[in-house]
Scaffold this active site. Structure first.
Site, PDB file in Angstrom:
ATOM      1  CB  ILE A   1      19.455  -3.587   2.162  1.00 56.81           C
ATOM      2  CG1 ILE A   1      17.964  -3.297   1.922  1.00 56.81           C
ATOM      3  CG2 ILE A   1      20.307  -3.069   1.002  1.00 56.81           C
ATOM      4  CD1 ILE A   1      17.383  -3.852   0.639  1.00 56.81           C
TER       5      ILE A   1
ATOM      6  CG  LEU B   1       8.989  -7.900   5.924  1.00 54.63           C
ATOM      7  CD1 LEU B   1       7.951  -8.925   6.344  1.00 54.63           C
ATOM      8  CD2 LEU B   1       9.079  -6.781   6.963  1.00 54.63           C
ATOM      9  CE  LYS B   2      17.287 -12.153   0.967  1.00 60.69           C
ATOM     10  NZ  LYS B   2      17.964 -12.857   2.047  1.00 60.69           N
TER      11      LYS B   2
ATOM     12  CB  SER C   1      -0.988  -0.005   1.167  1.00 63.22           C
ATOM     13  OG  SER C   1      -0.322   0.129   2.395  1.00 63.22           O
ATOM     14  CG  ASN C   2       3.658   2.676   2.940  1.00 61.63           C
ATOM     15  OD1 ASN C   2       3.454   3.870   3.199  1.00 61.63           O
ATOM     16  ND2 ASN C   2       3.495   1.718   3.839  1.00 61.63           N
TER      17      ASN C   2
ATOM     18  CD  GLU D   1       3.303   2.863   7.695  1.00 62.46           C
ATOM     19  OE1 GLU D   1       3.908   2.380   6.729  1.00 62.46           O
ATOM     20  OE2 GLU D   1       2.903   2.179   8.649  1.00 62.46           O
TER      21      GLU D   1
ATOM     22  CG  HIS E   1       9.831   0.834  12.009  1.00 58.40           C
ATOM     23  ND1 HIS E   1      10.081  -0.498  11.751  1.00 58.40           N
ATOM     24  CD2 HIS E   1       9.508   0.919  13.324  1.00 58.40           C
ATOM     25  CE1 HIS E   1       9.917  -1.183  12.875  1.00 58.40           C
ATOM     26  NE2 HIS E   1       9.572  -0.352  13.834  1.00 58.40           N
TER      27      HIS E   1
HETATM   28  C1  GAR Z   1       4.059  -0.787   6.695  1.00 58.75           C
HETATM   29  O1  GAR Z   1       3.268  -0.553   7.823  1.00 58.75           O
HETATM   30  C2  GAR Z   1       5.517  -0.497   6.997  1.00 58.75           C
HETATM   31  O2  GAR Z   1       5.685   0.573   7.881  1.00 58.75           O
HETATM   32  C3  GAR Z   1       5.939  -1.794   7.619  1.00 58.75           C
HETATM   33  O3  GAR Z   1       5.340  -2.778   6.823  1.00 58.75           O
HETATM   34  C4  GAR Z   1       4.081  -2.275   6.361  1.00 58.75           C
HETATM   35  C5  GAR Z   1       3.997  -2.523   4.874  1.00 58.75           C
HETATM   36  O4  GAR Z   1       2.707  -2.241   4.418  1.00 58.75           O
HETATM   37  N1  GAR Z   1       7.354  -1.920   7.664  1.00 58.75           N
HETATM   38  C6  GAR Z   1       8.000  -2.511   8.660  1.00 58.75           C
HETATM   39  O5  GAR Z   1       7.447  -3.018   9.609  1.00 58.75           O
HETATM   40  C7  GAR Z   1       9.532  -2.492   8.511  1.00 58.75           C
HETATM   41  N2  GAR Z   1      10.149  -2.876   9.722  1.00 58.75           N
HETATM   42  P1  GAR Z   1       2.399  -2.073   2.876  1.00 58.75           P
HETATM   43  O6  GAR Z   1       2.932  -3.333   2.190  1.00 58.75           O
HETATM   44  O7  GAR Z   1       0.908  -2.027   2.803  1.00 58.75           O
HETATM   45  O8  GAR Z   1       3.069  -0.826   2.391  1.00 58.75           O
END
Ligand code: GAR
Length: 196
Positions: free
Chosen positions: A95, A92-93, A15-16, A181, A111
């Site tokens: 870098i 999540l992997k 979604s981001n 976000e 985050h």
């Molecule tokens: C988001 O909330 C982002 O902040 C988090 O994963 C989600 C991804 O959502 N990231 C972490 O937790 C990194 N440690 P999305 O796939 O809908 O953008």
């Protein structure tokens, strides 16, 4: 403002990634997303990329026999795309250090917490929001930061805050944070691209 190339990494829903792409289409962000990289063949982000003509690259960990395969593949792609900015959007992997070194101050992450709270290896997604509620925090939010060799420890660029309500579930809090976000990440990308 001149349009610059960016590459997005995502492991999940995306979604981001979508929010960034939509902001770029509306010219709110001077960016062209030239590639979406994912470690998860089932990521929703990949469907979005394919539906919108964005080059997608899938790098599942299981496809790398040798330890350096992942690094080499990433290097190849990034050399080819030569992005002004690398945007991690729920990736999540880790870098590899070599990439972090080569693209110093050009890799950013979002985050779902007010770092340095609830950051580091293992802190992601709904786990973070559950802990915020269990600890009785009165506010939470999201953080955009530069990526360094340690999870969630790079210098903070910007944060957005939201209240934690008394009867919140982790899912309700996650939704409130995610909305922020989607507003914060495009703003930060716009700022960084216009100052690079
Ligand atoms: C988001 O909330 C982002 O902040 C988090 O994963 C989600 C991804 O959502 N990231 C972490 O937790 C990194 N440690 P999305 O796939 O809908 O953008």
């Amino acid at each position: 403002m001149k349009t610059k190339n960016i590459v997005v990494f995502a492991s999940g829903t995306g979604s981001n990634f979508k929010a960034l792409h939509q902001a770029a289409l509306k010219k709110e962000v001077p960016a062209r997303i030239t590639a979406l990289i994912s470690d998860n063949p089932n990521a929703g982000a990949l469907d979005y990329a394919r539906d919108h003509g964005i080059r997608d690259v899938v790098l599942p960990p299981s496809s790398f026999g040798e330890a350096d395969g992942y690094l080499q593949k990433l290097q190849e792609i990034l050399d080819r795309e030569s992005p002004s900015l690398i945007v991690l959007a729920g990736y999540l992997k880790k870098i590899p250090d070599e990439i972090v070194e080569k693209y110093k101050r050009k890799i950013i992450n979002i985050h779902p917490a007010l770092l340095p709270k609830y950051g580091g290896k293992g802190w992601y997604g709904i786990k973070v929001h559950r802990a915020v509620i269990e600890n009785g925090d009165e506010e939470s939010g999201c953080t955009v930061h530069y990526v360094t060799n340690n999870y969630d420890e790079g210098p903070v660029i910007a944060q957005a805050r939201v209240p934690v309500r008394k009867d919140d579930t982790a899912e309700q809090l996650a939704e409130r944070v995610l909305k922020q976000e989607h507003l914060l990440y495009p703003k930060v990308v716009r700022f960084l691209l216009s100052h690079s």
